[in-house]
Design an enzyme around this catalytic site. Structure first.
Site, PDB file in Angstrom:
ATOM      1  N   CYS A  63       5.285  -8.993   0.309  1.00  0.00           N
ATOM      2  CA  CYS A  63       5.505  -9.030   1.763  1.00  0.00           C
ATOM      3  C   CYS A  63       6.794  -9.777   2.097  1.00  0.00           C
ATOM      4  CB  CYS A  63       4.330  -9.704   2.465  1.00  0.00           C
ATOM      5  SG  CYS A  63       2.756  -8.853   2.257  1.00  0.00           S
TER       6      CYS A  63
ATOM      7  N   CYS B  58       1.840 -13.568   0.440  1.00  0.00           N
ATOM      8  CA  CYS B  58       2.069 -12.317  -0.313  1.00  0.00           C
ATOM      9  C   CYS B  58       3.542 -12.200  -0.734  1.00  0.00           C
ATOM     10  CB  CYS B  58       1.642 -11.152   0.574  1.00  0.00           C
ATOM     11  SG  CYS B  58       2.213  -9.535   0.064  1.00  0.00           S
TER      12      CYS B  58
END
Length: 102
Positions: free
Chosen positions: A34, A31
């Site tokens: 993230c 991600c």
């Protein structure tokens, strides 16, 4: 203080029962957002000894993510006295997180 990497539900439950506020970062290695959130969370852990900071990889420990209905990542949850008091979805600025931990 170091970031605690959650490996199972039992470990997570023990942290939630602790006396200090708990910041949990739900993330995945693949991600992009993230990866932007991670250094912010790491800095909070290093600079605030009165807060426990943990990370849950949603691919490795999906049962914890499912329990809290995590569908978008990164998601940050703040726990106080065993209960969720705040949730942030998406990359969240450090000042915003710190204000909610007080």
């Amino acid at each position: 203080m170091m970031v605690v990497l959650i490996e199972n539900e039992k470990q997570f439950d023990e942290l939630v029962r602790g006396e200090k506020p708990l910041l949990v970062d739900f993330y995945a290695d693949w991600c992009g957002p993230c990866r932007m959130q991670s250094p912010i969370v790491d800095a909070i852990a290093e600079e605030n000894s009165d807060v426990v900071v943990a990370k849950v990889n949603v691919d490795d420990v999906p049962e914890v993510a499912e329990r809290f209905g995590i569908v978008s990542i990164p998601t940050l949850l703040i726990f106080k006295n065993g209960s969720v008091v705040k949730q942030f979805v998406g990359v969240t600025m450090k000042a915003t997180i710190l204000a909610s931990l007080k």
